[in-house]
Design a protein around this motif. Sequence first.
Motif, PDB file in Angstrom:
ATOM      1  N   LYS A 236       8.849 -16.378 -25.767  1.00  0.00           N
ATOM      2  CA  LYS A 236       8.107 -15.125 -24.666  1.00  0.00           C
ATOM      3  C   LYS A 236       6.585 -16.132 -24.111  1.00  0.00           C
ATOM      4  O   LYS A 236       6.270 -14.892 -23.765  1.00  0.00           O
ATOM      5  CB  LYS A 236       7.720 -14.922 -26.287  1.00  0.00           C
ATOM      6  CG  LYS A 236       8.409 -14.203 -27.662  1.00  0.00           C
ATOM      7  CD  LYS A 236       7.601 -13.666 -28.477  1.00  0.00           C
ATOM      8  CE  LYS A 236       9.043 -13.549 -29.953  1.00  0.00           C
ATOM      9  NZ  LYS A 236       7.878 -13.088 -31.437  1.00  0.00           N
ATOM     10  N   ARG A 237       7.061 -16.922 -23.741  1.00  0.00           N
ATOM     11  CA  ARG A 237       5.992 -17.646 -22.762  1.00  0.00           C
ATOM     12  C   ARG A 237       6.462 -17.121 -21.672  1.00  0.00           C
ATOM     13  O   ARG A 237       7.446 -16.729 -20.782  1.00  0.00           O
ATOM     14  CB  ARG A 237       6.071 -18.869 -22.473  1.00  0.00           C
ATOM     15  CG  ARG A 237       5.281 -20.087 -23.853  1.00  0.00           C
ATOM     16  CD  ARG A 237       5.419 -20.783 -23.689  1.00  0.00           C
ATOM     17  NE  ARG A 237       4.336 -21.322 -24.575  1.00  0.00           N
ATOM     18  CZ  ARG A 237       3.723 -22.597 -25.154  1.00  0.00           C
ATOM     19  NH1 ARG A 237       4.551 -23.290 -24.569  1.00  0.00           N
ATOM     20  NH2 ARG A 237       3.526 -23.104 -26.469  1.00  0.00           N
ATOM     21  N   THR A 238       5.119 -16.583 -20.510  1.00  0.00           N
ATOM     22  CA  THR A 238       5.320 -16.312 -18.934  1.00  0.00           C
ATOM     23  C   THR A 238       5.791 -17.605 -18.063  1.00  0.00           C
ATOM     24  O   THR A 238       5.188 -18.402 -17.965  1.00  0.00           O
ATOM     25  CB  THR A 238       4.146 -15.201 -18.923  1.00  0.00           C
ATOM     26  OG1 THR A 238       2.842 -16.588 -18.862  1.00  0.00           O
ATOM     27  CG2 THR A 238       4.633 -13.722 -20.144  1.00  0.00           C
ATOM     28  N   LEU A 239       5.780 -17.671 -17.081  1.00  0.00           N
ATOM     29  CA  LEU A 239       5.789 -18.219 -15.884  1.00  0.00           C
ATOM     30  C   LEU A 239       4.628 -18.914 -15.530  1.00  0.00           C
ATOM     31  O   LEU A 239       4.985 -20.199 -15.705  1.00  0.00           O
ATOM     32  CB  LEU A 239       6.525 -17.882 -14.531  1.00  0.00           C
ATOM     33  CG  LEU A 239       8.142 -17.174 -14.309  1.00  0.00           C
ATOM     34  CD1 LEU A 239       8.047 -17.095 -13.056  1.00  0.00           C
ATOM     35  CD2 LEU A 239       8.771 -18.605 -14.389  1.00  0.00           C
ATOM     36  N   PRO A 240       3.408 -18.753 -15.314  1.00  0.00           N
ATOM     37  CA  PRO A 240       2.154 -19.558 -15.006  1.00  0.00           C
ATOM     38  C   PRO A 240       2.260 -20.521 -17.102  1.00  0.00           C
ATOM     39  O   PRO A 240       1.804 -22.064 -16.353  1.00  0.00           O
ATOM     40  CB  PRO A 240       0.428 -18.543 -15.423  1.00  0.00           C
ATOM     41  CG  PRO A 240       1.572 -16.984 -15.194  1.00  0.00           C
ATOM     42  CD  PRO A 240       2.331 -17.190 -15.620  1.00  0.00           C
ATOM     43  N   ILE A 241       2.519 -20.197 -17.818  1.00  0.00           N
ATOM     44  CA  ILE A 241       2.601 -21.354 -18.567  1.00  0.00           C
ATOM     45  C   ILE A 241       3.607 -21.899 -18.654  1.00  0.00           C
ATOM     46  O   ILE A 241       3.407 -23.357 -19.710  1.00  0.00           O
ATOM     47  CB  ILE A 241       2.899 -20.557 -20.194  1.00  0.00           C
ATOM     48  CG1 ILE A 241       1.717 -19.158 -19.894  1.00  0.00           C
ATOM     49  CG2 ILE A 241       1.876 -21.363 -21.630  1.00  0.00           C
ATOM     50  CD1 ILE A 241       1.897 -18.478 -21.650  1.00  0.00           C
ATOM     51  N   ALA A 242       4.983 -21.133 -18.464  1.00  0.00           N
ATOM     52  CA  ALA A 242       5.979 -22.643 -17.762  1.00  0.00           C
ATOM     53  C   ALA A 242       5.661 -23.649 -17.160  1.00  0.00           C
ATOM     54  O   ALA A 242       6.311 -24.842 -17.186  1.00  0.00           O
ATOM     55  CB  ALA A 242       7.139 -22.160 -17.506  1.00  0.00           C
ATOM     56  N   ILE A 243       4.776 -23.230 -15.981  1.00  0.00           N
ATOM     57  CA  ILE A 243       4.362 -24.320 -14.784  1.00  0.00           C
ATOM     58  C   ILE A 243       3.483 -24.974 -15.629  1.00  0.00           C
ATOM     59  O   ILE A 243       4.036 -26.649 -14.964  1.00  0.00           O
ATOM     60  CB  ILE A 243       3.362 -23.486 -13.935  1.00  0.00           C
ATOM     61  CG1 ILE A 243       5.165 -22.539 -12.900  1.00  0.00           C
ATOM     62  CG2 ILE A 243       2.813 -24.321 -12.861  1.00  0.00           C
ATOM     63  CD1 ILE A 243       3.922 -21.842 -11.798  1.00  0.00           C
ATOM     64  N   SER A 244       2.081 -25.239 -16.598  1.00  0.00           N
ATOM     65  CA  SER A 244       1.686 -25.335 -16.999  1.00  0.00           C
ATOM     66  C   SER A 244       2.227 -26.806 -17.726  1.00  0.00           C
ATOM     67  O   SER A 244       2.146 -27.885 -18.101  1.00  0.00           O
ATOM     68  CB  SER A 244       0.510 -24.689 -17.682  1.00  0.00           C
ATOM     69  OG  SER A 244       1.314 -24.881 -18.875  1.00  0.00           O
TER      70      SER A 244
ATOM     71  N   VAL B 200       6.936 -22.462  -5.912  1.00  0.00           N
ATOM     72  CA  VAL B 200       7.879 -21.644  -4.896  1.00  0.00           C
ATOM     73  C   VAL B 200       8.158 -20.734  -5.435  1.00  0.00           C
ATOM     74  O   VAL B 200       8.572 -19.343  -5.495  1.00  0.00           O
ATOM     75  CB  VAL B 200       8.488 -22.808  -4.274  1.00  0.00           C
ATOM     76  CG1 VAL B 200       9.139 -22.081  -2.854  1.00  0.00           C
ATOM     77  CG2 VAL B 200       7.190 -23.621  -3.424  1.00  0.00           C
ATOM     78  N   LEU B 201       8.579 -21.006  -6.235  1.00  0.00           N
ATOM     79  CA  LEU B 201      10.245 -19.896  -7.610  1.00  0.00           C
ATOM     80  C   LEU B 201       8.808 -18.543  -7.364  1.00  0.00           C
ATOM     81  O   LEU B 201       9.599 -17.475  -7.430  1.00  0.00           O
ATOM     82  CB  LEU B 201      11.209 -20.034  -7.868  1.00  0.00           C
ATOM     83  CG  LEU B 201      11.796 -21.414  -7.282  1.00  0.00           C
ATOM     84  CD1 LEU B 201      12.766 -22.229  -8.896  1.00  0.00           C
ATOM     85  CD2 LEU B 201      12.928 -20.249  -6.719  1.00  0.00           C
ATOM     86  N   SER B 202       7.960 -18.403  -8.350  1.00  0.00           N
ATOM     87  CA  SER B 202       7.552 -18.044  -9.214  1.00  0.00           C
ATOM     88  C   SER B 202       6.452 -17.028  -7.529  1.00  0.00           C
ATOM     89  O   SER B 202       6.344 -15.541  -7.802  1.00  0.00           O
ATOM     90  CB  SER B 202       6.126 -18.469  -9.490  1.00  0.00           C
ATOM     91  OG  SER B 202       5.002 -19.036  -9.086  1.00  0.00           O
ATOM     92  N   LEU B 203       6.534 -17.952  -6.124  1.00  0.00           N
ATOM     93  CA  LEU B 203       6.037 -16.509  -5.257  1.00  0.00           C
ATOM     94  C   LEU B 203       6.877 -15.696  -4.410  1.00  0.00           C
ATOM     95  O   LEU B 203       6.339 -14.542  -4.236  1.00  0.00           O
ATOM     96  CB  LEU B 203       5.320 -17.563  -4.607  1.00  0.00           C
ATOM     97  CG  LEU B 203       4.192 -18.382  -4.425  1.00  0.00           C
ATOM     98  CD1 LEU B 203       4.117 -19.466  -2.945  1.00  0.00           C
ATOM     99  CD2 LEU B 203       3.082 -17.502  -4.705  1.00  0.00           C
ATOM    100  N   ILE B 204       8.548 -15.370  -5.120  1.00  0.00           N
ATOM    101  CA  ILE B 204       9.491 -15.260  -4.246  1.00  0.00           C
ATOM    102  C   ILE B 204       8.691 -13.327  -4.769  1.00  0.00           C
ATOM    103  O   ILE B 204       9.127 -12.765  -3.880  1.00  0.00           O
ATOM    104  CB  ILE B 204      10.623 -15.076  -4.384  1.00  0.00           C
ATOM    105  CG1 ILE B 204      11.077 -16.752  -3.844  1.00  0.00           C
ATOM    106  CG2 ILE B 204      11.510 -14.734  -4.292  1.00  0.00           C
ATOM    107  CD1 ILE B 204      12.395 -17.208  -4.527  1.00  0.00           C
TER     108      ILE B 204
END
Length: 285
Positions: free
Chosen positions: A230-238, A257-261
């Motif tokens: 249930k985590r979002t991308l910012p948590i995945a990056i961390s 980079v992928l999250s900026l698209i």
Amino acid sequence: MRQAANIGSRKWMMLLAGAILAAGVAVVVLPMVYMISTALKPNGALYEYPPRFFPSRQEITLENFRYILGQKKFITNFFNSAVVSVTTVLGSAAVASALAFCIARFRFPGRTFLFSFIILTMIIPGTTMIVPQYELAVRLRAVNRLWGLIPFYIAWVIPYSTFMIKGFVESVPKELDEATYIDGGGVLTVYRHVILPLSKPGIASVSIFNFLTAWEEFPWANTVINDDAKRTLPIAISGFFGQHQFTQWGYVFALSVLSLIPILAVFLSCQRFFVEGLTAGSVKG
């Protein structure tokens, strides 16, 4: 002599303005360039000495992107962020536009206080409210649930959205409202067929900020969500920081980079409304 001196001073001013502009562009662009170049390097090349800003042709690789795209949790985290962000944008646009319409068009007791209170809430940092918000989330049984993020994100962005859209609503001539009432239309008709279409640039401009806020928010999501699914991308990056006793920066920057698209896609699709919406919303209200 005076004309020559004036021309010389203007040239120096233009050179100074150009230098300041170039420095500002470098500050904004260089971190992005470094992030992309690092994402295209092998993980081991990042620790080479002396360090290089750009990778050589032989070093350029898409292995970091292949690794990220091959992770099932990336698709899950990406989908979670998309659901939360899109729902936040739609919900905040509906609530803020209706609230802005009521404040701009109707006179009722407490109207000035309500709008002043909305403006006041804009200066309160969201992180200072994490503790009471968490207690509220516990009572609402929203902890460790994806939908628990959405109402709080909407509450965060409504003050700014209302402020901006209100200025845009006030720029719509009241004669259009009166003509609709004369033709037999009601308040909802005015709101749906007059205010919303003519306020679309303002709504689109604030929607960019609202999408960005929900897409990149980290502290609250990290506090409420504990389940990996249930985590979002910012948590995945961390999550890549400190893995395997050191941070694999290639994976971190590739995921960044992928999250900026999606952010670029939203901005490019709404950019024709962006300047117009900000200008109109800041003049009125």
